[in-house]
Design an enzyme around this catalytic site. Structure first.
Site, short mmCIF file in Angstrom:
data_model
loop_
_atom_site.label_atom_id
_atom_site.label_comp_id
_atom_site.label_asym_id
_atom_site.label_seq_id
_atom_site.Cartn_x
_atom_site.Cartn_y
_atom_site.Cartn_z
N THR A 186 0.83 -1.20 0.00
CA THR A 186 0.00 0.00 0.00
C THR A 186 0.86 1.25 0.00
O THR A 186 1.93 1.30 0.61
CB THR A 186 -0.97 0.01 1.20
N LYS A 187 0.36 2.26 -0.70
CA LYS A 187 1.00 3.58 -0.71
C LYS A 187 0.72 4.25 0.63
O LYS A 187 -0.38 4.14 1.17
CB LYS A 187 0.44 4.43 -1.84
#
Length: 129
Positions: free
Chosen positions: A78-79
């Protein structure tokens, strides 16, 4: 929301994740995935604290989805933006995965707080926290 070109063997759903959990549940009922990848980012408002809080909210939603749909020993990426809530979110991810590491792509500006959390080894049968 930005459209994405199709990729073989990749299921891509364009929706507001906050309002479409039921769509995901009905689409992926009882299916499990090797990888859950979130490149979500809210529209930036320019206030670093607000932008950080907004992306952490998206990260938490993507983690909830990963915990529900990922296979044992699966991968979650995930960013994330560095900031006030980053360590707390990191600990939530660490609870569910054997290994969690930060990754900053070479294409990312050096002064950007944007990074990715790469999480390996999903621990099955833990409740979402």
């Amino acid at each position: 929301m930005q459209k994405m070109s199709s990729i073989p063997n990749v299921i891509f759903i364009l929706c507001d994740i906050a309002n479409n959990i039921e769509l995901l549940n009905s689409t992926f009922d009882k299916k499990k995935f090797d990888v859950v990848l979130s490149d979500m980012a809210p529209k930036a408002c320019g206030n670093k604290q607000v932008d950080h809080a907004n992306i952490i909210n998206l990260c938490e939603m993507s983690l909830e989805i990963a915990v529900k749909f990922i296979k044992p020993n699966g991968i979650f990426i995930t960013k994330i933006l560095q900031g006030e809530y980053e360590k707390e979110f990191y600990q939530s991810v660490k609870y569910h995965f054997n290994s969690v590491k930060y990754f900053k792509p070479k294409a990312s500006r050096k002064d950007s707080s944007e990074m990715y959390l790469v999480s390996l080894g999903f621990k099955e049968n833990l409740e979402y926290i």
